[in-house]
Design a protein around this motif. Sequence first.
Motif, PDB file in Angstrom:
ATOM      1  N   ARG A   1      49.171   7.005 -55.596  1.00 63.02           N
ATOM      2  CA  ARG A   1      48.998   8.322 -54.972  1.00 63.02           C
ATOM      3  C   ARG A   1      50.296   8.841 -54.335  1.00 63.02           C
ATOM      4  O   ARG A   1      50.275   9.833 -53.609  1.00 63.02           O
ATOM      5  CB  ARG A   1      47.868   8.284 -53.948  1.00 63.02           C
ATOM      6  CG  ARG A   1      48.062   7.382 -52.773  1.00 63.02           C
ATOM      7  CD  ARG A   1      46.891   7.470 -51.779  1.00 63.02           C
ATOM      8  NE  ARG A   1      47.218   6.770 -50.581  1.00 63.02           N
ATOM      9  CZ  ARG A   1      46.945   5.496 -50.333  1.00 63.02           C
ATOM     10  NH1 ARG A   1      46.299   4.793 -51.231  1.00 63.02           N
ATOM     11  NH2 ARG A   1      47.297   4.942 -49.201  1.00 63.02           N
ATOM     12  N   THR A   2      51.426   8.184 -54.602  1.00 64.95           N
ATOM     13  CA  THR A   2      52.713   8.577 -54.028  1.00 64.95           C
ATOM     14  C   THR A   2      53.628   9.116 -55.117  1.00 64.95           C
ATOM     15  O   THR A   2      53.722   8.540 -56.198  1.00 64.95           O
ATOM     16  CB  THR A   2      53.380   7.380 -53.325  1.00 64.95           C
ATOM     17  OG1 THR A   2      52.500   6.901 -52.319  1.00 64.95           O
ATOM     18  CG2 THR A   2      54.706   7.774 -52.696  1.00 64.95           C
TER      19      THR A   2
ATOM     20  N   GLU B   1      53.128  10.947 -50.082  1.00 64.82           N
ATOM     21  CA  GLU B   1      51.873  10.247 -50.317  1.00 64.82           C
ATOM     22  C   GLU B   1      50.736  11.253 -50.207  1.00 64.82           C
ATOM     23  O   GLU B   1      50.554  11.898 -49.176  1.00 64.82           O
ATOM     24  CB  GLU B   1      51.668   9.124 -49.306  1.00 64.82           C
ATOM     25  CG  GLU B   1      50.408   8.332 -49.563  1.00 64.82           C
ATOM     26  CD  GLU B   1      50.140   7.281 -48.511  1.00 64.82           C
ATOM     27  OE1 GLU B   1      48.951   7.055 -48.221  1.00 64.82           O
ATOM     28  OE2 GLU B   1      51.111   6.689 -47.975  1.00 64.82           O
TER      29      GLU B   1
ATOM     30  N   ARG C   1      48.684   2.389 -53.291  1.00 63.60           N
ATOM     31  CA  ARG C   1      49.513   3.364 -52.575  1.00 63.60           C
ATOM     32  C   ARG C   1      50.465   4.056 -53.551  1.00 63.60           C
ATOM     33  O   ARG C   1      50.617   5.271 -53.525  1.00 63.60           O
ATOM     34  CB  ARG C   1      50.291   2.686 -51.453  1.00 63.60           C
ATOM     35  CG  ARG C   1      51.111   3.675 -50.605  1.00 63.60           C
ATOM     36  CD  ARG C   1      52.124   2.993 -49.710  1.00 63.60           C
ATOM     37  NE  ARG C   1      53.115   2.315 -50.532  1.00 63.60           N
ATOM     38  CZ  ARG C   1      53.473   1.046 -50.394  1.00 63.60           C
ATOM     39  NH1 ARG C   1      52.945   0.279 -49.462  1.00 63.60           N
ATOM     40  NH2 ARG C   1      54.379   0.506 -51.190  1.00 63.60           N
ATOM     41  N   ASP C   2      51.102   3.275 -54.434  1.00 55.92           N
ATOM     42  CA  ASP C   2      52.022   3.850 -55.420  1.00 55.92           C
ATOM     43  C   ASP C   2      51.307   4.861 -56.312  1.00 55.92           C
ATOM     44  O   ASP C   2      51.899   5.865 -56.723  1.00 55.92           O
ATOM     45  CB  ASP C   2      52.631   2.764 -56.304  1.00 55.92           C
ATOM     46  CG  ASP C   2      53.711   1.951 -55.612  1.00 55.92           C
ATOM     47  OD1 ASP C   2      54.124   2.324 -54.487  1.00 55.92           O
ATOM     48  OD2 ASP C   2      54.140   0.945 -56.197  1.00 55.92           O
TER      49      ASP C   2
ATOM     50  N   ALA D   1      47.856  13.189 -57.111  1.00 53.76           N
ATOM     51  CA  ALA D   1      49.206  12.867 -57.585  1.00 53.76           C
ATOM     52  C   ALA D   1      49.348  13.256 -59.052  1.00 53.76           C
ATOM     53  O   ALA D   1      50.346  13.868 -59.447  1.00 53.76           O
ATOM     54  CB  ALA D   1      49.497  11.383 -57.384  1.00 53.76           C
TER      55      ALA D   1
ATOM     56  N   TYR E   1      57.617  10.482 -56.057  1.00 53.62           N
ATOM     57  CA  TYR E   1      59.035  10.528 -55.718  1.00 53.62           C
ATOM     58  C   TYR E   1      59.504  11.959 -55.964  1.00 53.62           C
ATOM     59  O   TYR E   1      59.212  12.540 -57.011  1.00 53.62           O
ATOM     60  CB  TYR E   1      59.820   9.557 -56.602  1.00 53.62           C
ATOM     61  CG  TYR E   1      61.305   9.806 -56.565  1.00 53.62           C
ATOM     62  CD1 TYR E   1      62.076   9.287 -55.529  1.00 53.62           C
ATOM     63  CD2 TYR E   1      61.934  10.581 -57.531  1.00 53.62           C
ATOM     64  CE1 TYR E   1      63.443   9.534 -55.468  1.00 53.62           C
ATOM     65  CE2 TYR E   1      63.290  10.830 -57.485  1.00 53.62           C
ATOM     66  CZ  TYR E   1      64.033  10.301 -56.452  1.00 53.62           C
ATOM     67  OH  TYR E   1      65.381  10.548 -56.387  1.00 53.62           O
TER      68      TYR E   1
ATOM     69  N   SER F   1      51.375  11.739 -46.022  1.00 47.98           N
ATOM     70  CA  SER F   1      52.641  11.512 -45.324  1.00 47.98           C
ATOM     71  C   SER F   1      53.820  11.871 -46.219  1.00 47.98           C
ATOM     72  O   SER F   1      53.695  11.930 -47.439  1.00 47.98           O
ATOM     73  CB  SER F   1      52.762  10.049 -44.880  1.00 47.98           C
ATOM     74  OG  SER F   1      52.879   9.200 -46.006  1.00 47.98           O
TER      75      SER F   1
ATOM     76  N   THR G   1      55.467   6.917 -58.756  1.00 49.31           N
ATOM     77  CA  THR G   1      56.232   5.783 -58.235  1.00 49.31           C
ATOM     78  C   THR G   1      55.698   4.472 -58.800  1.00 49.31           C
ATOM     79  O   THR G   1      54.611   4.417 -59.365  1.00 49.31           O
ATOM     80  CB  THR G   1      56.174   5.732 -56.696  1.00 49.31           C
ATOM     81  OG1 THR G   1      54.815   5.661 -56.285  1.00 49.31           O
ATOM     82  CG2 THR G   1      56.839   6.943 -56.081  1.00 49.31           C
TER      83      THR G   1
ATOM     84  N   TRP H   1      59.475  10.651 -50.537  1.00 49.84           N
ATOM     85  CA  TRP H   1      58.263  10.110 -51.131  1.00 49.84           C
ATOM     86  C   TRP H   1      57.093  10.799 -50.442  1.00 49.84           C
ATOM     87  O   TRP H   1      56.986  10.788 -49.214  1.00 49.84           O
ATOM     88  CB  TRP H   1      58.193   8.595 -50.942  1.00 49.84           C
ATOM     89  CG  TRP H   1      59.244   7.915 -51.747  1.00 49.84           C
ATOM     90  CD1 TRP H   1      59.102   7.374 -52.992  1.00 49.84           C
ATOM     91  CD2 TRP H   1      60.619   7.704 -51.398  1.00 49.84           C
ATOM     92  NE1 TRP H   1      60.303   6.864 -53.432  1.00 49.84           N
ATOM     93  CE2 TRP H   1      61.246   7.064 -52.460  1.00 49.84           C
ATOM     94  CE3 TRP H   1      61.379   8.047 -50.267  1.00 49.84           C
ATOM     95  CZ2 TRP H   1      62.585   6.722 -52.453  1.00 49.84           C
ATOM     96  CZ3 TRP H   1      62.715   7.708 -50.250  1.00 49.84           C
ATOM     97  CH2 TRP H   1      63.316   7.048 -51.325  1.00 49.84           C
TER      98      TRP H   1
END
Length: 102
Positions: free
Chosen positions: A18-19, A62, A15-16, A69, A21, A49, A91, A60
């Motif tokens: 593709r996320t 996503e 998840r991180d 990303a 900040y 999201s 992230t 953040w």
Amino acid sequence: PNKRVSASVAKRQERDARTLYCGNLSYSLTEALLIEEFETVCGNGAVNSVRFSERRDCAWVELRDESMAEKAVGPMHDLEVLGRRMNVDRTGHLSKKAKGRA
């Protein structure tokens, strides 16, 4: 090793990956406008999201996958939106801070 913990860590890292900040945001920035800015770079449907901080000065975002990303960081970092230049970074373990480049 606990398989549940390992799976949880792997899921968080995925998840991180593709996320992104986004900091230094205008307090009047809406989710719709932020999505629009990211989709200009990554294409329609790229954003899964958006989660704003309680103060709404950072968020953040996503994205659908890690390649999006990677693609978005450069063009989005320092982009001026509503009079403020966004600070955009990866992230988790992929962030500049985690890599010791902050």
